[in-house]
Design a protein around this motif. Sequence first.
Motif, PDB file in Angstrom:
ATOM      1  N   GLY A 111       0.800  -1.224   0.000  1.00  0.00           N
ATOM      2  CA  GLY A 111       0.000   0.000   0.000  1.00  0.00           C
ATOM      3  C   GLY A 111       0.827   1.266   0.000  1.00  0.00           C
ATOM      4  O   GLY A 111       0.308   2.349  -0.285  1.00  0.00           O
ATOM      5  N   VAL A 112       2.127   1.165   0.285  1.00  0.00           N
ATOM      6  CA  VAL A 112       2.983   2.347   0.286  1.00  0.00           C
ATOM      7  C   VAL A 112       3.406   2.752  -1.129  1.00  0.00           C
ATOM      8  O   VAL A 112       3.943   3.844  -1.316  1.00  0.00           O
ATOM      9  CB  VAL A 112       4.243   2.146   1.169  1.00  0.00           C
TER      10      VAL A 112
ATOM     11  N   ALA B  47      -5.408   3.592   3.764  1.00  0.00           N
ATOM     12  CA  ALA B  47      -4.779   2.350   3.313  1.00  0.00           C
ATOM     13  C   ALA B  47      -5.705   1.585   2.367  1.00  0.00           C
ATOM     14  O   ALA B  47      -5.254   1.041   1.353  1.00  0.00           O
ATOM     15  CB  ALA B  47      -4.410   1.477   4.509  1.00  0.00           C
ATOM     16  N   ALA B  48      -6.983   1.569   2.689  1.00  0.00           N
ATOM     17  CA  ALA B  48      -7.952   0.876   1.824  1.00  0.00           C
ATOM     18  C   ALA B  48      -8.020   1.537   0.452  1.00  0.00           C
ATOM     19  O   ALA B  48      -8.053   0.847  -0.577  1.00  0.00           O
ATOM     20  CB  ALA B  48      -9.330   0.855   2.487  1.00  0.00           C
TER      21      ALA B  48
ATOM     22  N   ILE C 135      -7.925  -7.262   5.352  1.00  0.00           N
ATOM     23  CA  ILE C 135      -7.039  -6.624   6.331  1.00  0.00           C
ATOM     24  C   ILE C 135      -7.570  -5.256   6.735  1.00  0.00           C
ATOM     25  O   ILE C 135      -7.908  -5.029   7.899  1.00  0.00           O
ATOM     26  CB  ILE C 135      -5.600  -6.491   5.780  1.00  0.00           C
ATOM     27  N   ASN C 136      -7.634  -4.341   5.777  1.00  0.00           N
ATOM     28  CA  ASN C 136      -8.023  -2.971   6.103  1.00  0.00           C
ATOM     29  C   ASN C 136      -9.406  -2.906   6.732  1.00  0.00           C
ATOM     30  O   ASN C 136      -9.615  -2.170   7.694  1.00  0.00           O
ATOM     31  CB  ASN C 136      -7.976  -2.073   4.864  1.00  0.00           C
TER      32      ASN C 136
ATOM     33  N   LEU D 190     -10.048  -1.662  10.470  1.00  0.00           N
ATOM     34  CA  LEU D 190     -10.931  -0.497  10.585  1.00  0.00           C
ATOM     35  C   LEU D 190     -12.060  -0.774  11.576  1.00  0.00           C
ATOM     36  O   LEU D 190     -12.358   0.061  12.439  1.00  0.00           O
ATOM     37  CB  LEU D 190     -11.503  -0.122   9.221  1.00  0.00           C
ATOM     38  N   LEU D 191     -12.672  -1.936  11.490  1.00  0.00           N
ATOM     39  CA  LEU D 191     -13.745  -2.289  12.433  1.00  0.00           C
ATOM     40  C   LEU D 191     -13.225  -2.357  13.862  1.00  0.00           C
ATOM     41  O   LEU D 191     -13.911  -1.920  14.793  1.00  0.00           O
ATOM     42  CB  LEU D 191     -14.393  -3.615  12.028  1.00  0.00           C
ATOM     43  N   GLY D 192     -12.022  -2.876  14.050  1.00  0.00           N
ATOM     44  CA  GLY D 192     -11.420  -2.907  15.383  1.00  0.00           C
ATOM     45  C   GLY D 192     -11.201  -1.507  15.936  1.00  0.00           C
ATOM     46  O   GLY D 192     -11.488  -1.233  17.105  1.00  0.00           O
TER      47      GLY D 192
END
Length: 123
Positions: free
Chosen positions: A38-39, A88-89, A104-105, A109-111
Motif C-alpha cells: 500500500g505504500v 490504506a484501503a 485486512i483494512n 478499521l472495524l477494530g
Amino acid sequence: MNMALWIAQGLLAAAFLASGYAKSTQTKEKMIATGQTGVAPFSLPVIRVVAALELAAAVGLILPWATGIAPVLTPLAAVGLAMVMVGAAISHWSLREYKQVFAINGVVLLGCLFVAVARFADL
C-alpha cells in the motif's frame, strides 16, 4: 466488555507499532517486498509521516486509558487509526488489491471503530 476492549487495544497497538516501525526504518522497496504494498503510490517522506502517526497512535491506544491521564486520547487515537485504515484501503483499492482491502483494512478499521465507540461511551 472491558476485557474485549483491552484485547482489541493491545492487538491494534501491536499491529500499528510493527507497521510504524517498519515504515520508519525500511526503504520503500523493502516495504513493498515484505508485503506492505500500500505504500507504493506514496513518497518516502509521506510514508515516514504515516509511520510517526501510527507509532504515536499505538501508544495513545494504551497509555492514556491505562494511566487515567487524558483518557480521551485513547478513543481519539482509535479514530485517527481508523482514518489511516481508510487511506490504506483507498491505496490498496487503487492498486487493485481488493482482497487486502476487505480482509485486512476492513477488519482493522472495524477494530478501531469498536475501540473508539466503546471508549467514547465509557468517558
